[in-house]
Design a protein around this motif. Structure first.
Motif, PDB file in Angstrom:
ATOM      1  N   GLN A  29      69.001 -49.301  41.791  1.00  0.00           N
ATOM      2  CA  GLN A  29      68.569 -50.607  42.269  1.00  0.00           C
ATOM      3  C   GLN A  29      69.577 -51.731  42.120  1.00  0.00           C
ATOM      4  O   GLN A  29      69.317 -52.850  42.553  1.00  0.00           O
ATOM      5  CB  GLN A  29      67.273 -51.017  41.556  1.00  0.00           C
ATOM      6  N   ALA A  30      70.699 -51.470  41.523  1.00  0.00           N
ATOM      7  CA  ALA A  30      71.688 -52.525  41.313  1.00  0.00           C
ATOM      8  C   ALA A  30      73.052 -51.884  41.122  1.00  0.00           C
ATOM      9  O   ALA A  30      73.178 -50.662  41.030  1.00  0.00           O
ATOM     10  CB  ALA A  30      71.317 -53.375  40.098  1.00  0.00           C
ATOM     11  N   GLY A  31      74.079 -52.722  41.065  1.00  0.00           N
ATOM     12  CA  GLY A  31      75.423 -52.206  40.877  1.00  0.00           C
ATOM     13  C   GLY A  31      76.375 -53.295  40.448  1.00  0.00           C
ATOM     14  O   GLY A  31      76.011 -54.471  40.324  1.00  0.00           O
ATOM     15  N   SER A  32      77.620 -52.907  40.205  1.00  0.00           N
ATOM     16  CA  SER A  32      78.648 -53.866  39.843  1.00  0.00           C
ATOM     17  C   SER A  32      79.963 -53.446  40.474  1.00  0.00           C
ATOM     18  O   SER A  32      80.166 -52.280  40.839  1.00  0.00           O
ATOM     19  CB  SER A  32      78.807 -53.970  38.320  1.00  0.00           C
ATOM     20  N   PHE A  33      80.857 -54.410  40.611  1.00  0.00           N
ATOM     21  CA  PHE A  33      82.182 -54.171  41.188  1.00  0.00           C
ATOM     22  C   PHE A  33      83.156 -55.068  40.446  1.00  0.00           C
ATOM     23  O   PHE A  33      82.803 -56.178  40.037  1.00  0.00           O
ATOM     24  CB  PHE A  33      82.186 -54.522  42.681  1.00  0.00           C
ATOM     25  N   GLY A  34      84.390 -54.592  40.242  1.00  0.00           N
ATOM     26  CA  GLY A  34      85.334 -55.442  39.549  1.00  0.00           C
ATOM     27  C   GLY A  34      86.695 -54.830  39.370  1.00  0.00           C
ATOM     28  O   GLY A  34      87.006 -53.747  39.891  1.00  0.00           O
ATOM     29  N   VAL A  35      87.528 -55.544  38.602  1.00  0.00           N
ATOM     30  CA  VAL A  35      88.888 -55.118  38.304  1.00  0.00           C
ATOM     31  C   VAL A  35      89.113 -55.257  36.803  1.00  0.00           C
ATOM     32  O   VAL A  35      88.406 -56.003  36.114  1.00  0.00           O
ATOM     33  CB  VAL A  35      89.930 -55.963  39.075  1.00  0.00           C
ATOM     34  N   TYR A  36      90.116 -54.541  36.290  1.00  0.00           N
ATOM     35  CA  TYR A  36      90.402 -54.589  34.856  1.00  0.00           C
ATOM     36  C   TYR A  36      91.897 -54.442  34.633  1.00  0.00           C
ATOM     37  O   TYR A  36      92.636 -53.930  35.484  1.00  0.00           O
ATOM     38  CB  TYR A  36      89.654 -53.477  34.109  1.00  0.00           C
ATOM     39  N   ALA A  37      92.332 -54.865  33.458  1.00  0.00           N
ATOM     40  CA  ALA A  37      93.724 -54.705  33.053  1.00  0.00           C
ATOM     41  C   ALA A  37      93.813 -54.816  31.544  1.00  0.00           C
ATOM     42  O   ALA A  37      92.965 -55.439  30.895  1.00  0.00           O
ATOM     43  CB  ALA A  37      94.615 -55.760  33.710  1.00  0.00           C
ATOM     44  N   GLY A  38      94.839 -54.206  30.971  1.00  0.00           N
ATOM     45  CA  GLY A  38      95.142 -54.357  29.557  1.00  0.00           C
ATOM     46  C   GLY A  38      96.549 -54.907  29.428  1.00  0.00           C
ATOM     47  O   GLY A  38      97.491 -54.363  30.010  1.00  0.00           O
ATOM     48  N   THR A  39      96.734 -55.995  28.666  1.00  0.00           N
ATOM     49  CA  THR A  39      98.029 -56.660  28.602  1.00  0.00           C
ATOM     50  C   THR A  39      98.254 -57.302  27.244  1.00  0.00           C
ATOM     51  O   THR A  39      97.317 -57.448  26.445  1.00  0.00           O
ATOM     52  CB  THR A  39      98.131 -57.723  29.717  1.00  0.00           C
ATOM     53  N   MET A  40      99.480 -57.719  26.979  1.00  0.00           N
ATOM     54  CA  MET A  40      99.797 -58.422  25.740  1.00  0.00           C
ATOM     55  C   MET A  40      99.133 -59.796  25.754  1.00  0.00           C
ATOM     56  O   MET A  40      98.966 -60.417  26.810  1.00  0.00           O
ATOM     57  CB  MET A  40     101.302 -58.578  25.598  1.00  0.00           C
ATOM     58  N   PRO A  41      98.755 -60.321  24.565  1.00  0.00           N
ATOM     59  CA  PRO A  41      98.058 -61.613  24.525  1.00  0.00           C
ATOM     60  C   PRO A  41      98.811 -62.734  25.240  1.00  0.00           C
ATOM     61  O   PRO A  41      98.187 -63.568  25.907  1.00  0.00           O
ATOM     62  CB  PRO A  41      97.940 -61.889  23.023  1.00  0.00           C
ATOM     63  N   ALA A  42     100.122 -62.748  25.139  1.00  0.00           N
ATOM     64  CA  ALA A  42     100.890 -63.827  25.765  1.00  0.00           C
ATOM     65  C   ALA A  42     100.821 -63.772  27.292  1.00  0.00           C
ATOM     66  O   ALA A  42     101.110 -64.776  27.959  1.00  0.00           O
ATOM     67  CB  ALA A  42     102.342 -63.763  25.309  1.00  0.00           C
ATOM     68  N   LYS A  43     100.454 -62.612  27.845  1.00  0.00           N
ATOM     69  CA  LYS A  43     100.403 -62.456  29.296  1.00  0.00           C
ATOM     70  C   LYS A  43      98.980 -62.513  29.845  1.00  0.00           C
ATOM     71  O   LYS A  43      98.774 -62.326  31.048  1.00  0.00           O
ATOM     72  CB  LYS A  43     101.028 -61.115  29.699  1.00  0.00           C
ATOM     73  N   ALA A  44      98.000 -62.753  28.992  1.00  0.00           N
ATOM     74  CA  ALA A  44      96.606 -62.658  29.416  1.00  0.00           C
ATOM     75  C   ALA A  44      96.269 -63.663  30.514  1.00  0.00           C
ATOM     76  O   ALA A  44      95.674 -63.305  31.540  1.00  0.00           O
ATOM     77  CB  ALA A  44      95.674 -62.849  28.219  1.00  0.00           C
ATOM     78  N   ASP A  45      96.633 -64.931  30.328  1.00  0.00           N
ATOM     79  CA  ASP A  45      96.312 -65.941  31.328  1.00  0.00           C
ATOM     80  C   ASP A  45      96.968 -65.621  32.667  1.00  0.00           C
ATOM     81  O   ASP A  45      96.348 -65.754  33.727  1.00  0.00           O
ATOM     82  CB  ASP A  45      96.752 -67.325  30.848  1.00  0.00           C
ATOM     83  N   LEU A  67      76.662 -53.034  44.722  1.00  0.00           N
ATOM     84  CA  LEU A  67      75.673 -52.410  45.600  1.00  0.00           C
ATOM     85  C   LEU A  67      74.778 -51.448  44.836  1.00  0.00           C
ATOM     86  O   LEU A  67      75.194 -50.836  43.850  1.00  0.00           O
ATOM     87  CB  LEU A  67      76.365 -51.625  46.712  1.00  0.00           C
ATOM     88  N   ALA A  68      73.566 -51.280  45.324  1.00  0.00           N
ATOM     89  CA  ALA A  68      72.680 -50.236  44.819  1.00  0.00           C
ATOM     90  C   ALA A  68      73.136 -48.880  45.362  1.00  0.00           C
ATOM     91  O   ALA A  68      73.937 -48.787  46.295  1.00  0.00           O
ATOM     92  CB  ALA A  68      71.245 -50.521  45.227  1.00  0.00           C
ATOM     93  N   GLN A  69      72.607 -47.820  44.772  1.00  0.00           N
ATOM     94  CA  GLN A  69      73.070 -46.464  45.036  1.00  0.00           C
ATOM     95  C   GLN A  69      73.055 -46.092  46.517  1.00  0.00           C
ATOM     96  O   GLN A  69      74.002 -45.502  47.029  1.00  0.00           O
ATOM     97  CB  GLN A  69      72.210 -45.459  44.259  1.00  0.00           C
ATOM     98  N   MET A  70      71.994 -46.445  47.227  1.00  0.00           N
ATOM     99  CA  MET A  70      71.849 -45.989  48.605  1.00  0.00           C
ATOM    100  C   MET A  70      72.125 -47.093  49.625  1.00  0.00           C
ATOM    101  O   MET A  70      71.775 -46.945  50.793  1.00  0.00           O
ATOM    102  CB  MET A  70      70.435 -45.423  48.817  1.00  0.00           C
ATOM    103  N   ASP A  71      72.765 -48.169  49.228  1.00  0.00           N
ATOM    104  CA  ASP A  71      73.108 -49.240  50.166  1.00  0.00           C
ATOM    105  C   ASP A  71      74.006 -48.673  51.276  1.00  0.00           C
ATOM    106  O   ASP A  71      74.934 -47.908  51.019  1.00  0.00           O
ATOM    107  CB  ASP A  71      73.830 -50.361  49.422  1.00  0.00           C
ATOM    108  N   SER A  72      73.728 -49.069  52.503  1.00  0.00           N
ATOM    109  CA  SER A  72      74.468 -48.524  53.641  1.00  0.00           C
ATOM    110  C   SER A  72      75.945 -48.896  53.615  1.00  0.00           C
ATOM    111  O   SER A  72      76.770 -48.251  54.274  1.00  0.00           O
ATOM    112  CB  SER A  72      73.843 -49.013  54.952  1.00  0.00           C
ATOM    113  N   ARG A  73      76.316 -49.909  52.841  1.00  0.00           N
ATOM    114  CA  ARG A  73      77.710 -50.334  52.756  1.00  0.00           C
ATOM    115  C   ARG A  73      78.491 -49.615  51.663  1.00  0.00           C
ATOM    116  O   ARG A  73      79.644 -49.969  51.379  1.00  0.00           O
ATOM    117  CB  ARG A  73      77.758 -51.843  52.527  1.00  0.00           C
ATOM    118  N   ARG A  74      77.892 -48.605  51.034  1.00  0.00           N
ATOM    119  CA  ARG A  74      78.546 -47.950  49.908  1.00  0.00           C
ATOM    120  C   ARG A  74      79.851 -47.268  50.309  1.00  0.00           C
ATOM    121  O   ARG A  74      80.793 -47.195  49.504  1.00  0.00           O
ATOM    122  CB  ARG A  74      77.600 -46.936  49.258  1.00  0.00           C
ATOM    123  N   TYR A  75      79.947 -46.755  51.522  1.00  0.00           N
ATOM    124  CA  TYR A  75      81.188 -46.108  51.940  1.00  0.00           C
ATOM    125  C   TYR A  75      82.312 -47.126  52.073  1.00  0.00           C
ATOM    126  O   TYR A  75      83.449 -46.879  51.658  1.00  0.00           O
ATOM    127  CB  TYR A  75      80.979 -45.365  53.264  1.00  0.00           C
TER     128      TYR A  75
END
Length: 470
Positions: free
Chosen positions: A351-367, A303-311
């Motif tokens: 005027q724009a935005g991003s949303f997402g998730v992240y994690a840090g893990t061992m290579p064998a567990k990445a998939d 969402l952008a900064q002032m989008d009504s759905r920001r809450y």
């Protein structure tokens, strides 16, 4: 919501009282000749003051050749002025136990100081001396170039940061928002001293900047300190006559070609291919690094900064990935033992935005980690969050907002963003009411909209590969 006058709308000398708090806090705004905007918030119980000078230029305002110029210039303004050497700039604030620093974003640059109330005039004088009278010599440019290149190398050694930068490149592909704020070794290495000085002259003008302050202060005293500092700068610091308006559309900056970017997630499908939806990725990037973990970031347009759905999206972010009671933590850490670091994020600009998730893990567990992250996102998109999760999310957002704004620095930053970027100041009680009004249905609708669009995968680590679609 307090609507701020547009740049150039108020006459110098006029002071507006924009808000009065029951506890004695007051927000005032005025314009000091020759056009410097001054916006303050008095916090009567505070003995400290945070004051900043905000300039409406960031990495989104640079063409490819000048990528990183705004951040480079931020460094150079600490190198000396007509009245002070670099040592004298830092020593002036150190001598009163204060803090002096700066930062650059994609949309603006801020130089700030935090001092006790009696030293406010000194802080204003030092900051405006840097803004109005920087020398920017060839020698300083060359020496600081090496410092910035070292900073770029340091950032490149941060795999989590690299993963998020790579995600931004994909989400904002084709626009200046896709570029790193700090620039690249090639762009920083190529910028000439004359180009840096031209960038300074273009943006650092009286009608472009704003002085913002919060804490134990009187507005008239701040305005007087600004007037004195401007007078010390002399006639050489003059208005440009072309002050930047707020909300300049991407693509209308300088000679840049038009850029299509969503201002809300509802426009995302119209500006880029939606991809396969929750189960796959519109684009993926894997970067090799000799680290112990693979850093994984899955993101999408937000969402952008002032989008009504920001809450609603704020509550979603908190319930999904903030804290040990969030949806992601028990699923990824406690039940499956896949990652120590896991969470979500919601980033917004004017005027724009991003949303997402992240994690840090061992290579064998990445998939397996990518698969679980996608499963959680798919479940939230299809079924939303429980009433208890939404209630916790509302509480987390409200609590972090109020606790954060007890600091004068946080309030000063709010004033700065409002003055140069959004043009509106959201009062604390209005934000609290916005969070309190969020329902489970609001969160479900926001989640379904966000998570149904294009999604992108960025991985950084040893033997990083592009995992198969979930």
């Amino acid at each position: 919501m307090i609507e701020l006058p547009a740049p150039g709308e108020c006459a110098p000398g006029e002071t507006l009282t924009l808000a009065v708090d029951p506890d004695g806090g007051v927000i005032r705004r005025s314009v000091v000749e020759p056009g410097v905007r001054v916006l303050t918030e008095a916090m009567p119980a505070s003995r400290s003051v945070s004051v900043g000078v905000v300039v409406p230029v960031g990495s989104r305002d640079e063409d490819e050749r000048l990528a990183g110029a705004s951040h480079f210039l931020e460094h150079l303004l600490f190198k000396g002025t007509r009245r002070r050497t670099a040592l004298q700039i830092s020593a002036a604030i150190d001598a009163v136990g204060g803090e002096l620093n700066a930062f650059t974003t994609k949309e603006y640059t801020c130089f700030y100081a935090r001092v006790i109330d009696r030293d406010l005039p000194l802080a204003v004088d030092v900051l405006l001396d840097m803004i109005t009278s920087a020398l920017i010599t060839d020698a300083d440019v060359e020496s600081e170039r090496e410092v910035v290149l070292e900073e770029i190398a340091m950032h490149d050694d941060d795999p989590a940061g690299v993963a998020h930068e790579s995600l931004a490149e994909m989400i904002y592909a084709g626009s200046t928002l896709a570029r790193p704020i700090i620039g690249t070794p090639a762009s920083i290495g190529a910028i000439a001293p004359a180009e840096v000085r031209a960038h300074y002259r273009r943006w650092y003008t009286p009608d472009n900047i704003a002085v913002v302050a919060a804490g134990g202060l009187e507005h008239d005293a701040v305005a007087s300190a600004v007037a004195a500092a401007v007078a010390a700068a002399g006639a050489q610091w003059a208005p440009s006559g072309s002050a930047r308006a707020r909300f300049i559309p991407l693509g209308e900056l300088g000679t840049r070609r038009p850029i299509a970017l969503p201002t809300t997630v509802g426009l995302a499908a119209g500006t880029r291919a939606s991809g396969p939806g929750v189960g796959g990725f519109a684009d993926r990037r894997a970067r090799q690094r000799d680290t112990e973990q693979v850093n994984i970031v899955i993101g999408m347009p937000g969402l952008a900064q002032m989008d009504s759905r920001r809450y609603a999206v704020g509550v979603l972010d908190a319930a999904l990935g903030a804290g040990m009671s969030s949806r992601l933590f028990p699923e990824v850490w406690e039940r499956r033992g896949l990652a120590y670091s896991v969470g979500s994020f919601a980033s917004r600009s004017s005027q724009a935005g991003s949303f997402g998730v992240y994690a840090g893990t061992m290579p064998a567990k990445a998939d397996a980690t990518v698969e679980v992250l996608l499963d959680v996102l798919a479940d939230v998109a299809a079924n939303g969050l429980s009433d208890d999760e939404v209630a916790r999310g509302r509480g987390q957002e409200a609590g972090s907002l109020v606790l954060g704004l007890e600091k004068s620095g946080a309030r000063m930053m709010e004033l700065g963003g409002a003055e140069v970027a959004t043009g509106v100041l959201i009062e604390t009680e209005e934000s609290l009411a916005g969070f309190d009004a969020v329902t489970a249905e609001d969160v479900s609708e926001a989640a379904a909209t966000l998570l149904a669009g294009p999604r992108f995968l960025s991985t950084v680590g040893p033997d990083a590969e592009e995992p198969a679609d979930g």
